[in-house]
Scaffold this motif. Sequence first.
Motif, mmCIF file in Angstrom:
data_model
loop_
_atom_site.group_PDB
_atom_site.id
_atom_site.type_symbol
_atom_site.label_atom_id
_atom_site.label_comp_id
_atom_site.label_asym_id
_atom_site.label_seq_id
_atom_site.Cartn_x
_atom_site.Cartn_y
_atom_site.Cartn_z
ATOM 1 N N VAL A 113 0.859 -1.183 0.000
ATOM 2 C CA VAL A 113 0.000 0.000 0.000
ATOM 3 C C VAL A 113 0.896 1.235 0.000
ATOM 4 O O VAL A 113 1.617 1.485 0.968
ATOM 5 N N VAL A 114 0.881 1.980 -1.083
ATOM 6 C CA VAL A 114 1.692 3.196 -1.189
ATOM 7 C C VAL A 114 0.777 4.390 -1.432
ATOM 8 O O VAL A 114 0.725 5.325 -0.636
ATOM 9 N N GLU A 115 0.019 4.340 -2.522
ATOM 10 C CA GLU A 115 -0.933 5.412 -2.802
ATOM 11 C C GLU A 115 -2.113 5.307 -1.823
ATOM 12 O O GLU A 115 -2.662 4.233 -1.611
ATOM 13 N N GLY A 116 -2.455 6.427 -1.209
ATOM 14 C CA GLY A 116 -3.574 6.434 -0.270
ATOM 15 C C GLY A 116 -3.300 5.658 1.008
ATOM 16 O O GLY A 116 -4.236 5.203 1.671
ATOM 17 N N ARG A 117 -2.030 5.528 1.362
ATOM 18 C CA ARG A 117 -1.683 4.708 2.518
ATOM 19 C C ARG A 117 -2.238 5.261 3.814
ATOM 20 O O ARG A 117 -2.755 4.508 4.641
ATOM 21 N N VAL A 118 -2.158 6.548 4.015
ATOM 22 C CA VAL A 118 -2.653 7.136 5.271
ATOM 23 C C VAL A 118 -4.148 6.882 5.430
ATOM 24 O O VAL A 118 -4.619 6.515 6.524
ATOM 25 N N GLN A 119 -4.897 7.062 4.355
ATOM 26 C CA GLN A 119 -6.343 6.822 4.424
ATOM 27 C C GLN A 119 -6.647 5.368 4.783
ATOM 28 O O GLN A 119 -7.494 5.087 5.642
ATOM 29 N N ARG A 120 -5.925 4.423 4.132
ATOM 30 C CA ARG A 120 -6.185 3.010 4.419
ATOM 31 C C ARG A 120 -5.747 2.637 5.831
ATOM 32 O O ARG A 120 -6.409 1.826 6.498
ATOM 33 N N ILE A 121 -4.667 3.221 6.310
ATOM 34 C CA ILE A 121 -4.238 2.996 7.687
ATOM 35 C C ILE A 121 -5.361 3.365 8.655
ATOM 36 O O ILE A 121 -5.673 2.619 9.599
ATOM 37 N N ARG A 122 -5.967 4.505 8.416
ATOM 38 C CA ARG A 122 -7.046 4.951 9.307
ATOM 39 C C ARG A 122 -8.264 4.049 9.192
ATOM 40 O O ARG A 122 -8.935 3.762 10.184
ATOM 41 N N GLU A 123 -8.543 3.580 7.982
ATOM 42 C CA GLU A 123 -9.698 2.693 7.781
ATOM 43 C C GLU A 123 -9.526 1.377 8.528
ATOM 44 O O GLU A 123 -10.449 0.915 9.215
ATOM 45 N N VAL A 124 -8.355 0.754 8.399
ATOM 46 C CA VAL A 124 -8.164 -0.544 9.058
ATOM 47 C C VAL A 124 -8.085 -0.371 10.570
ATOM 48 O O VAL A 124 -8.487 -1.261 11.332
ATOM 49 N N SER A 125 -7.602 0.779 11.009
ATOM 50 C CA SER A 125 -7.578 1.037 12.442
ATOM 51 C C SER A 125 -8.991 1.069 13.006
ATOM 52 O O SER A 125 -9.256 0.544 14.101
ATOM 53 N N GLU A 126 -9.907 1.643 12.248
ATOM 54 C CA GLU A 126 -11.297 1.705 12.689
ATOM 55 C C GLU A 126 -11.946 0.322 12.729
ATOM 56 O O GLU A 126 -12.942 0.116 13.431
ATOM 57 N N LEU A 127 -11.390 -0.622 11.998
ATOM 58 C CA LEU A 127 -11.916 -1.989 12.009
ATOM 59 C C LEU A 127 -11.493 -2.754 13.274
ATOM 60 O O LEU A 127 -11.967 -3.868 13.495
ATOM 61 N N GLY A 128 -10.601 -2.155 14.046
ATOM 62 C CA GLY A 128 -10.287 -2.737 15.351
ATOM 63 C C GLY A 128 -8.938 -3.399 15.498
ATOM 64 O O GLY A 128 -8.667 -4.020 16.530
ATOM 65 N N VAL A 129 -8.057 -3.292 14.476
ATOM 66 C CA VAL A 129 -6.726 -3.869 14.642
ATOM 67 C C VAL A 129 -5.995 -3.119 15.757
ATOM 68 O O VAL A 129 -6.272 -1.955 16.036
ATOM 69 N N ASP A 130 -5.060 -3.808 16.390
ATOM 70 C CA ASP A 130 -4.361 -3.201 17.529
ATOM 71 C C ASP A 130 -3.361 -2.142 17.081
ATOM 72 O O ASP A 130 -3.172 -1.144 17.760
ATOM 73 N N PHE A 131 -2.700 -2.379 15.970
ATOM 74 C CA PHE A 131 -1.895 -1.342 15.332
ATOM 75 C C PHE A 131 -1.631 -1.748 13.893
ATOM 76 O O PHE A 131 -2.007 -2.846 13.463
ATOM 77 N N VAL A 132 -1.043 -0.837 13.145
ATOM 78 C CA VAL A 132 -0.727 -1.111 11.748
ATOM 79 C C VAL A 132 0.787 -1.194 11.599
ATOM 80 O O VAL A 132 1.536 -0.528 12.315
ATOM 81 N N GLU A 133 1.210 -2.037 10.671
ATOM 82 C CA GLU A 133 2.632 -2.127 10.353
ATOM 83 C C GLU A 133 2.851 -1.434 9.015
ATOM 84 O O GLU A 133 2.381 -1.916 7.981
ATOM 85 N N ILE A 134 3.507 -0.300 9.058
ATOM 86 C CA ILE A 134 3.814 0.439 7.832
ATOM 87 C C ILE A 134 5.084 -0.182 7.284
ATOM 88 O O ILE A 134 6.167 -0.038 7.844
ATOM 89 N N HIS A 135 4.939 -0.911 6.184
ATOM 90 C CA HIS A 135 5.919 -1.911 5.777
ATOM 91 C C HIS A 135 6.306 -1.732 4.321
ATOM 92 O O HIS A 135 5.449 -1.756 3.438
ATOM 93 N N ALA A 136 7.582 -1.581 4.083
ATOM 94 C CA ALA A 136 8.125 -1.634 2.732
ATOM 95 C C ALA A 136 8.810 -2.978 2.561
ATOM 96 O O ALA A 136 9.733 -3.312 3.313
#
Length: 222
Positions: A113-136
């Motif tokens: 996930v590169v394009e729109g990454r911040v938006q998707r990070i926020r979306e999955v966070s709202e789904l209840g994951v404990d945290f996100v791994e910003i991963h290259a």
Amino acid sequence: MKLQVALDVATLGDALTLARQVADYVDILELGTPLIKSEGVSAIGAIKSAHPDKLVFADLKTADAGELEADLAFAEGADVVTVMGTADDDTISGAVAAGKRAGRKVVADMITVVEGRVQRIREVSELGVDFVEIHAGLDEQARPDYSIESLLVDGREAGVPFSIAGGVSVHTIASVKEAGAEVAVVGGSIYSADDPAAAAKALREAAGLPPTTSDVSTAAAG
């Protein structure tokens, strides 16, 4: 911040050797996806049995059947599992449900996930994951224009709990901590080092992290 080592090796024997070498200096032992594919989920239990004092992270990279795959890993002793941030929302929610039932954690892996990454990070966070791994991933890191700074910028902007994976080294780990990451995930800087234990210790010191409980115990015994 916690220090996580990615056991990105293909056999359980190599994983146990690497884990034993670095356990005094890391908080989280990650079974890499190739290891789980090669050895099966039983490898999770083997690592947990060998290091019950460490958090064991199963990098499943689940893309479907989130609840089922998370259940399999939790049953083997995983403390944390990953589900792909690009997966269907229902897949992520299923993994989260399994995590809540087991009292364990679920991380959304944002690899690819590169394009729109911040938006998707926020979306999955709202789904209840404990945290996100910003991963290259390794392929992305190999590009000549790659910089870990792009991960740190998105982590700061997203405003949710995150970890960083992709080019974390003794030269960048302080910046990862300053960006507010909950976990710094280190792979090649440790497993490719001539002395993985020394490399892990140097990373911990470069980040200004306190000694682990096992490190303190080892020092006291010595």
